[in-house]
Design a protein around this motif. Structure first.
Motif, PDB file in Angstrom:
ATOM      1  N   GLY A  14      44.449 -31.833 -13.121  1.00 37.63           N
ATOM      2  CA  GLY A  14      43.230 -31.238 -11.879  1.00 37.63           C
ATOM      3  C   GLY A  14      43.220 -30.231 -10.703  1.00 37.63           C
ATOM      4  N   ASN A  15      44.407 -30.669 -10.019  1.00 39.60           N
ATOM      5  CA  ASN A  15      44.288 -29.993  -8.774  1.00 39.60           C
ATOM      6  C   ASN A  15      45.489 -28.828  -9.355  1.00 39.60           C
ATOM      7  OD1 ASN A  15      42.727 -31.505  -7.419  1.00 39.60           O
ATOM      8  ND2 ASN A  15      44.301 -33.531  -7.565  1.00 39.60           N
ATOM      9  N   SER A  16      46.348 -29.121  -9.875  1.00 36.71           N
ATOM     10  CA  SER A  16      46.793 -27.502 -10.469  1.00 36.71           C
ATOM     11  C   SER A  16      46.222 -26.465 -10.528  1.00 36.71           C
ATOM     12  CB  SER A  16      48.210 -27.958 -11.017  1.00 36.71           C
ATOM     13  OG  SER A  16      47.871 -27.806 -12.609  1.00 36.71           O
ATOM     14  N   ASP A  17      46.899 -24.605 -10.635  1.00 33.15           N
ATOM     15  CA  ASP A  17      45.908 -24.056 -11.294  1.00 33.15           C
ATOM     16  C   ASP A  17      45.905 -23.540 -12.645  1.00 33.15           C
ATOM     17  OD1 ASP A  17      44.957 -22.805  -8.659  1.00 33.15           O
ATOM     18  OD2 ASP A  17      46.921 -22.365  -8.180  1.00 33.15           O
ATOM     19  N   GLY A  18      47.266 -24.350 -12.925  1.00 34.85           N
ATOM     20  CA  GLY A  18      46.881 -24.056 -14.458  1.00 34.85           C
ATOM     21  C   GLY A  18      48.201 -25.247 -15.050  1.00 34.85           C
ATOM     22  N   SER A  19      47.663 -25.874 -16.029  1.00 39.20           N
ATOM     23  CA  SER A  19      48.526 -26.777 -16.983  1.00 39.20           C
ATOM     24  C   SER A  19      48.602 -27.286 -18.062  1.00 39.20           C
ATOM     25  CB  SER A  19      48.182 -28.602 -16.120  1.00 39.20           C
ATOM     26  OG  SER A  19      46.597 -28.807 -16.014  1.00 39.20           O
ATOM     27  N   ALA A  20      49.852 -27.854 -18.796  1.00 38.92           N
ATOM     28  CA  ALA A  20      49.923 -28.352 -20.043  1.00 38.92           C
ATOM     29  C   ALA A  20      50.934 -29.044 -20.396  1.00 38.92           C
ATOM     30  CB  ALA A  20      50.108 -26.672 -20.922  1.00 38.92           C
ATOM     31  N   PRO A  36      48.499 -18.018  -7.153  1.00 38.14           N
ATOM     32  CA  PRO A  36      49.790 -17.995  -6.296  1.00 38.14           C
ATOM     33  C   PRO A  36      49.286 -18.474  -4.744  1.00 38.14           C
ATOM     34  CG  PRO A  36      48.616 -15.466  -7.282  1.00 38.14           C
ATOM     35  CD  PRO A  36      47.900 -17.085  -7.641  1.00 38.14           C
ATOM     36  N   PHE A  37      50.836 -18.627  -3.645  1.00 37.24           N
ATOM     37  CA  PHE A  37      49.846 -19.054  -2.532  1.00 37.24           C
ATOM     38  C   PHE A  37      50.975 -18.547  -1.661  1.00 37.24           C
ATOM     39  CE2 PHE A  37      52.882 -21.825  -4.325  1.00 37.24           C
ATOM     40  CZ  PHE A  37      53.897 -22.055  -4.037  1.00 37.24           C
ATOM     41  N   GLU A  38      50.693 -18.819  -0.723  1.00 35.61           N
ATOM     42  CA  GLU A  38      51.065 -18.190   1.018  1.00 35.61           C
ATOM     43  C   GLU A  38      52.479 -18.906   0.826  1.00 35.61           C
ATOM     44  OE1 GLU A  38      49.116 -17.055   4.291  1.00 35.61           O
ATOM     45  OE2 GLU A  38      51.162 -16.789   5.330  1.00 35.61           O
ATOM     46  N   PRO A  39      53.810 -18.100   0.934  1.00 31.01           N
ATOM     47  CA  PRO A  39      55.582 -19.582   0.703  1.00 31.01           C
ATOM     48  C   PRO A  39      55.652 -19.245   2.355  1.00 31.01           C
ATOM     49  CG  PRO A  39      55.440 -17.269   0.056  1.00 31.01           C
ATOM     50  CD  PRO A  39      53.958 -17.064   0.335  1.00 31.01           C
ATOM     51  N   LYS A  40      56.073 -19.391   2.534  1.00 29.32           N
ATOM     52  CA  LYS A  40      57.348 -19.719   3.783  1.00 29.32           C
ATOM     53  C   LYS A  40      57.260 -18.302   3.828  1.00 29.32           C
ATOM     54  CE  LYS A  40      60.836 -23.031   3.283  1.00 29.32           C
ATOM     55  NZ  LYS A  40      61.783 -23.919   3.059  1.00 29.32           N
ATOM     56  N   VAL A  83      54.648  -9.950 -11.630  1.00 30.41           N
ATOM     57  CA  VAL A  83      54.535 -10.399 -10.289  1.00 30.41           C
ATOM     58  C   VAL A  83      54.373  -9.412  -8.865  1.00 30.41           C
ATOM     59  CG1 VAL A  83      56.810 -12.133 -10.559  1.00 30.41           C
ATOM     60  CG2 VAL A  83      56.844  -9.093 -10.472  1.00 30.41           C
ATOM     61  N   GLU A  84      54.181  -8.160  -9.180  1.00 28.81           N
ATOM     62  CA  GLU A  84      53.728  -6.881  -8.445  1.00 28.81           C
ATOM     63  C   GLU A  84      52.043  -6.918  -7.815  1.00 28.81           C
ATOM     64  OE1 GLU A  84      55.528  -6.335 -11.296  1.00 28.81           O
ATOM     65  OE2 GLU A  84      57.276  -5.554 -11.040  1.00 28.81           O
ATOM     66  N   GLN A  85      51.413  -7.555  -8.567  1.00 32.18           N
ATOM     67  CA  GLN A  85      50.467  -8.071  -8.894  1.00 32.18           C
ATOM     68  C   GLN A  85      49.895  -8.666  -7.369  1.00 32.18           C
ATOM     69  OE1 GLN A  85      47.216  -8.712 -11.918  1.00 32.18           O
ATOM     70  NE2 GLN A  85      47.845  -6.220 -12.251  1.00 32.18           N
ATOM     71  N   TYR A  86      51.297  -9.332  -7.173  1.00 32.40           N
ATOM     72  CA  TYR A  86      50.627 -10.805  -6.123  1.00 32.40           C
ATOM     73  C   TYR A  86      51.745 -10.393  -4.787  1.00 32.40           C
ATOM     74  CZ  TYR A  86      48.524 -12.526  -9.938  1.00 32.40           C
ATOM     75  OH  TYR A  86      47.550 -12.551 -11.465  1.00 32.40           O
ATOM     76  N   PRO A  87      51.778  -9.411  -4.112  1.00 37.37           N
ATOM     77  CA  PRO A  87      52.765  -9.305  -3.137  1.00 37.37           C
ATOM     78  C   PRO A  87      52.462 -10.318  -1.922  1.00 37.37           C
ATOM     79  CG  PRO A  87      51.174  -7.168  -3.258  1.00 37.37           C
ATOM     80  CD  PRO A  87      50.990  -8.451  -4.343  1.00 37.37           C
ATOM     81  N   ARG A  88      53.874 -10.992  -1.334  1.00 34.89           N
ATOM     82  CA  ARG A  88      53.847 -11.809  -0.328  1.00 34.89           C
ATOM     83  C   ARG A  88      52.910 -13.457  -1.261  1.00 34.89           C
ATOM     84  NH1 ARG A  88      53.956  -9.297   4.354  1.00 34.89           N
ATOM     85  NH2 ARG A  88      54.072  -6.783   4.172  1.00 34.89           N
ATOM     86  N   THR A  89      53.608 -13.651  -1.971  1.00 36.35           N
ATOM     87  CA  THR A  89      52.673 -14.833  -2.596  1.00 36.35           C
ATOM     88  C   THR A  89      54.175 -15.617  -3.136  1.00 36.35           C
ATOM     89  OG1 THR A  89      51.932 -13.844  -4.629  1.00 36.35           O
ATOM     90  CG2 THR A  89      50.457 -14.202  -2.657  1.00 36.35           C
TER      91      THR A  89
END
Lengths: 211, 267
Positions: A14-20, A36-40, A83-89
């Motif tokens: 339930g808590n993840s964005d996608g799972s299989a 995508p989330f904000e990393p260190k 990946v280019e669609q999600y910079p800084r993540t």
């Protein structure tokens, strides 16, 4: 390849964005995708997102060999995502082995593709992995079981993309073989991946009806 | 790939590849010259140093006595370990071994087991009691692309220099006697790896340098002894076309023969 060969449940966490939760013959793998989330800030790239694949064994710890499988999964997933669609993540993919009875790498790759599809992250292409074993008498067995793998002379895991033309993304081989038999395996595996892609399609269709 | 890198890649294609040339003067399918030195480390039981272009790798083998595994009491151990220390490449941070080092280690071990590089039974001294353990340590001194290729040559030539003394083992008293009668190891096959960089669906580069590896969209390694294939390894990345695979295998087989001659010439 029969109907019972691939089984899958999407969105079981339930808590993840996608799972299989995928089982291929007797091998079962659970994959969750977060992001995508904000990393260190040290992992942050200004022009693209980073993909982080973590592979976990039942016991928790992994060996050097598993590290190589992890590397293969990482570069295959990274290439499939835009990946280019999600910079800084950062996008985190966690692959958990539930039961290993042969063809682990292929199952992990198929499961991670399904989980990425479930997460809704933009992708260039889909990918499907198929394993095959070659016996002493140069016979090709698709999706071999544990016994057949152990008694085979060579064992391949090939990954193809979903495009119409034949595009080999990943190849991992063990054992001795000749080039001609490799080409034969490529033909057979490529044909088999079409069935996996139609399975993906059915799976997503079902998911959409439920929503 | 970001826009700056894409720009560099396009320029490289226009300035070099379109003219069938590369920045270091080689043709597209040309391999770099290799030089090999054996028995360079006197404290090891077998050693070699290989330099392919600017890529330098040193391999040392230490032989020790040990107890075999209970499930395989009559075979010795061949343990390969690859280290990519931070001194060899700017992108490797000091500390825990990097992922690439672990992947290379695992790949080398896998190929060694698959193609039965040497009969592990010849390392057995007394069944279930005493066997030889060969620990092969491979250090990269300079990382300039195609490290895997260099590791294979270093490992093979170092294994060929290993001389093991005869050992007498007394089962009742557990006494070990080393007789100064040294014998070379017998190798079954000589697998040679050749790495190719896939630039796009038109160009493939043999034996890419570090600079070219950065520009390539994927890497493809062929391990062969000139006849049979031991591995076609492509760890992800962008796709490769069928005819490119065919060409790679063809060039790798020719390369394997050149490397075999090199290894033979130093003995």
């Amino acid at each position: 390849m029969n109907e019972e060969f691939l089984k899958c449940r999407l969105g079981f966490i339930g808590n993840s964005d996608g799972s299989a939760y995928v089982s291929q013959c007797k091998t079962t793998v659970a994959v969750s995708v977060v992001g995508p989330f904000e990393p260190k800030s040290s992992k942050c790239l200004y022009d693209r997102g980073t993909v982080d694949v973590t592979f976990r064994r039942k016991t928790g710890s992994i060996t050097v060999h598993d590290k190589m499988l992890e590397g293969i999964m990482q570069s295959t997933c990274e290439e499939a995502l835009i990946v280019e669609q999600y910079p800084r993540t950062s996008i985190a993919v966690t692959v958990q082995e539930m039961q290993d009875r042969g063809n682990l790498l292929a199952t992990c790759l198929n499961a991670s593709c399904l989980a990425l599809m479930d997460s809704g992250i933009s992708m260039h292409h889909l990918f499907a992995a198929i394993s095959c074993a070659i016996t002493d008498s140069e016979e090709i067995i698709l999706n071999p079981d544990e016994l057949q793998i152990n008694s085979s002379v060579a064992y391949f895991t090939l990954v193809f993309s979903s495009s119409e033309s034949r595009q080999l993304l990943t190849s991992h081989t063990t054992g001795k073989f000749s080039h001609s038999i490799y080409l034969q395996c490529m033909d057979k595996c490529f044909a088999a991946t079409r069935e996996v892609f139609s399975f993906y399609e059915n799976m997503i269709k079902k998911q959409l009806i439920y929503c | 790939m970001n826009s700056i890198k894409l720009n560099i890649q396009e320029t490289y294609i226009k300035e070099y590849l379109a003219l069938q040339k590369r920045s270091d003067g080689r043709g597209l399918t040309g391999f770099r010259d290799a030089s090999l030195n054996i028995n360079s480390i006197h404290t090891a039981d077998g050693s070699s140093v290989i330099k392919i272009g600017n890529t330098a790798v040193v391999c040392g083998i230490k032989a020790e006595l040990g107890i075999p595994k209970a499930e395989s009491p009559d075979v010795g151990y061949l343990l390969v370990n690859v280290e990519l220390p931070s001194l060899c490449y700017k992108k490797i941070r000091p500390g825990i071994p990097c992922d690439e080092a672990m992947e290379t280690t695992s790949f080398l071990n896998e190929v060694c087991n698959n193609c039965k590089i040497l009969d592990l039974q010849q390392l057995c001294i007394c069944v279930d009691k005493l066997v030889w353990i060969l620990s092969c340590d491979i250090y990269c001194l300079n990382y300039d692309g195609s490290v895997l290729d260099a590791c294979f040559v270093a490992l093979l030539s170092a294994l060929q220099t290993v001389k093991l003394p005869e050992v007498k083992y007394d089962k009742e008293t557990d006494e070990i006697n080393v007789i100064e009668d040294y014998k070379f190891l017998k190798l079954n096959c000589l697998p040679v790896a050749s790495t190719f960089g896939v630039f796009n669906d038109k160009y493939i580069l043999a034996d890419p340098t570090e600079e070219e590896e950065q520009l390539c969209i994927s890497k493809f390694s062929v391990v062969t002894d000139g006849n049979l294939l031991f591995s076609l390894h492509k760890p992800g990345g962008n796709y490769i076309k069928d005819n490119q695979i065919q060409n790679c295998v063809k060039y790798a087989k020719i390369r394997a023969k050149t490397v075999h001659e090199l290894i033979k010439s130093v003995q």
